[in-house]
Scaffold this motif. Structure first.
Motif, short mmCIF file in Angstrom:
data_model
loop_
_atom_site.label_atom_id
_atom_site.label_comp_id
_atom_site.label_asym_id
_atom_site.label_seq_id
_atom_site.Cartn_x
_atom_site.Cartn_y
_atom_site.Cartn_z
N VAL A 145 57.99 -1.23 5.08
CA VAL A 145 58.14 -0.72 6.46
C VAL A 145 57.90 -1.80 7.49
CG1 VAL A 145 57.07 0.80 8.16
CG2 VAL A 145 57.72 1.68 5.92
N ALA A 146 56.95 -2.71 7.23
CA ALA A 146 56.59 -3.73 8.22
C ALA A 146 57.72 -4.72 8.43
CB ALA A 146 55.32 -4.47 7.77
N ASP A 147 58.61 -4.87 7.43
CA ASP A 147 59.71 -5.83 7.57
C ASP A 147 60.94 -5.23 8.20
OD1 ASP A 147 58.84 -7.19 4.38
OD2 ASP A 147 58.09 -7.68 6.37
N VAL A 148 60.99 -3.93 8.43
CA VAL A 148 62.17 -3.29 9.02
C VAL A 148 61.93 -3.10 10.52
CG1 VAL A 148 63.62 -1.25 9.03
CG2 VAL A 148 62.69 -2.12 6.87
N PRO A 149 62.83 -3.58 11.39
CA PRO A 149 62.62 -3.42 12.85
C PRO A 149 62.73 -1.97 13.25
CG PRO A 149 64.81 -4.33 12.42
CD PRO A 149 64.08 -4.31 11.09
N LEU A 150 61.90 -1.61 14.24
CA LEU A 150 61.92 -0.24 14.75
C LEU A 150 63.16 -0.02 15.59
CD1 LEU A 150 58.19 0.10 15.78
CD2 LEU A 150 59.28 0.98 13.70
N PRO A 151 63.59 1.24 15.73
CA PRO A 151 64.78 1.50 16.55
C PRO A 151 64.53 1.16 18.02
CG PRO A 151 63.72 3.54 15.89
CD PRO A 151 63.04 2.47 15.12
N GLY A 152 65.62 0.84 18.77
CA GLY A 152 65.52 0.44 20.19
C GLY A 152 65.31 -1.05 20.32
N GLY A 153 65.04 -1.50 21.56
CA GLY A 153 64.81 -2.90 21.80
C GLY A 153 66.11 -3.66 22.00
N ALA A 154 66.00 -4.99 22.21
CA ALA A 154 67.15 -5.84 22.46
C ALA A 154 67.49 -6.63 21.22
CB ALA A 154 66.84 -6.79 23.61
N PRO A 155 68.67 -7.17 21.13
CA PRO A 155 69.02 -8.00 19.98
C PRO A 155 68.11 -9.22 19.89
CG PRO A 155 70.96 -7.36 21.24
CD PRO A 155 69.78 -6.96 22.04
N ASP A 156 67.92 -9.71 18.68
CA ASP A 156 67.08 -10.89 18.48
C ASP A 156 67.73 -12.11 19.11
OD1 ASP A 156 65.33 -9.32 17.10
OD2 ASP A 156 66.21 -9.77 15.12
N GLY A 157 66.91 -13.07 19.50
CA GLY A 157 67.41 -14.31 20.09
C GLY A 157 66.51 -14.79 21.21
N PRO A 158 66.89 -15.90 21.88
CA PRO A 158 66.07 -16.42 23.00
C PRO A 158 65.98 -15.39 24.12
CG PRO A 158 67.72 -18.03 22.30
CD PRO A 158 68.06 -16.76 21.59
N ALA A 159 64.82 -15.34 24.74
CA ALA A 159 64.59 -14.36 25.80
C ALA A 159 63.56 -14.89 26.78
CB ALA A 159 64.13 -13.02 25.20
N TYR A 160 63.44 -14.21 27.92
CA TYR A 160 62.39 -14.51 28.89
C TYR A 160 61.71 -13.21 29.26
CZ TYR A 160 65.87 -13.02 32.37
OH TYR A 160 66.80 -12.31 33.09
#
Length: 463
Positions: free
Chosen positions: A17-32
């Motif tokens: 479970v800890a390795d699976v991303p939770l639903p929602g949020g933004a795509p992975d990558g650089p961010a501020y």
């Protein structure tokens, strides 16, 4: 056996479970990251979506309380550009959906700058949407007698008031529409006037102490004016009577005053024509019969005087040809005629005419009066009549022409002394006299050479 299998599957699932991303949020990558302040975040939770125009661009990382303000740290993709004055709101995806943070461009001002990592959206630029519970509560209050009875009373009274006044009400609405349209057309002027009034009130507020002191100082002055009210009233009444007397005097002396002014007009015109010659003559009177500055030429008991004679033959001939020979009518007198010379004419009688030697006119009268128009000023481009000549190149240029170097523009259109035209000749105001129309000025220079008439006649004194 079945229970053990289920437990083993649950255990394996819990490990991943800890390795699976939770639903929602933004795509992975650089961010501020940006911090947003809210008055109320409702039931917003971490990992909630951050959207721009309903497109998910980030997620909520952390929510905490700072005093009485809720703060939310959000993570936004590096490729998403937002203005530095962007707004934020807590919205709901559907009637019973999840909450998310919505970012948008400002609507009350123009966008400026670019949002970067570590920026903060203050409380003044954030809001939240209404909850379903709040809407239902307000609706319940309205339906449970909160305002329906009042609306019914208002509707009934409004109908009674407008009954039979439909035309007036319609006209009122049209006038109101025109009024609102006029306000809309002058919105910029109204805003500017309000801004100016705001600046004025600000200045008055800054000078409140000065204004108070001025008002306090006005008190004694107003007291003095109140004490002298009777004297001021009497003075104003006397001033009114003085005005009536003055009007009567002016009306009675009007004709005499106009006659005096008309009598002064020639004198004033001559003074204006004299120009700077009058003060020069007054200066000369102080040292009469010698010119000003003669003290430098006085040596002992004699005075050194010099003269410059212009013996240019061409100039002499031109002066002689300007004025035609005059004839003398013998046997008659009066009318400005010249008297018959002694001895009569060559025929031994006084009944004929005899041409006399042309007379070289004086400098101010180079062009005779008879050559000029009797009435009206000389216009640009004026050409002398037959028998009257002016120096070659002498012309009257219009006021709009380019003035040649050394030309003269007579002030007020009145010719001063020193030209081929008689002083006082009227021109069109602004007319330009070319340099050929000007007479040479006497310089009065002293060369300090000594000699007599015998030295002058052969050709002058050598310097």
């Amino acid at each position: 056996m079945r229970a053990a299998t289920i437990l083993l599957a649950l255990a394996l699932t819990g490990c991943t479970v800890a390795d699976v991303p939770l639903p929602g949020g933004a795509p992975d990558g650089p961010a501020y990251r940006v911090t947003v302040e809210f008055q109320d975040v409702l039931d917003l939770v971490p990992q909630a979506a951050v959207k721009v125009d309903d497109v998910t661009v980030g997620s909520v990382e952390k929510i905490w309380l700072a005093g009485w303000t809720a703060r939310v740290r959000i993570r936004i993709g590096r490729d998403v550009e937002l203005p530095a004055n962007a707004t934020a709101a807590v919205r709901q995806s559907s009637l019973l959906g999840e909450k998310y943070v919505s970012l948008a461009r400002p609507t009350t001002e123009s966008a400026r700058g670019t949002m970067t990592d570590g920026d903060t959206i203050p409380l003044a630029r954030t809001r939240r949407s209404a909850e379903v519970e709040e809407v239902l509560a307000a609706l319940g209050l309205l339906l449970n007698g909160g305002g329906l009875a009042q609306l019914q009373t208002i509707n009934r009274e409004l109908g009674t008031a407008l009954d039979g006044r439909e035309a007036s009400t319609k006209d009122l609405l049209h006038q109101l529409d025109s009024f609102v349209g006029g306000l809309e057309a002058q919105k910029a002027d109204l805003v500017r006037a309000i801004d100016a009034l705001d600046r004025l009130t600000t200045r008055l507020a800054d000078q409140r102490a000065v204004i108070g002191s001025a008002l306090d100082a006005l008190g004694p002055g107003l007291t003095v004016l109140a004490d002298q009210r009777t004297q001021l009233t009497g003075a104003l009444t006397a001033l009114g009577e003085l005005g009536a007397v003055g009007t009567r005097v002016v009306n009675a002396t009007r004709d005499d005053l106009l006659a005096s002014l008309r009598a002064l007009q020639p004198t004033l015109q001559q003074l204006a024509s004299a120009g700077d010659n009058l003060p020069r003559s007054l200066d000369f009177l102080l040292s009469f019969p010698f010119p000003p500055g003669v003290t430098g030429a006085i040596v002992g008991d004699y005075v050194n005087l010099g003269a410059t004679a212009d013996l240019d033959a061409a100039q002499i001939l031109a002066n002689l040809l300007i004025t035609p020979p005059k004839t003398v009518q013998t046997g008659q007198s009066g009318g400005g005629r010249q008297p018959t010379p002694p001895g009569g004419d060559d025929k031994g009688n006084n009944g004929g005419t005899k041409p006399v030697v042309p007379i070289v006119p004086s400098l101010p009268e180079i062009l005779p009066i008879g050559c000029l128009p009797v009435v009206g000023p000389l216009l640009p481009g004026w050409v002398p009549p037959q028998g009257c000549t002016v120096p070659p190149g002498c012309a009257l240029l219009p006021p709009t022409a380019s003035a040649p170097p050394g030309s003269l523009r007579p002030p007020g259109g009145v010719v001063p002394p020193g030209t081929v035209f008689p002083p006082g000749t009227l021109l069109l105001p602004g007319t330009i006299l070319t340099p050929q129309c000007l007479l040479p000025k006497a310089t009065g220079a002293v060369d300090a050479q000594r000699g007599g008439v015998a030295d002058l006649l052969p050709g002058g004194l050598a310097p």
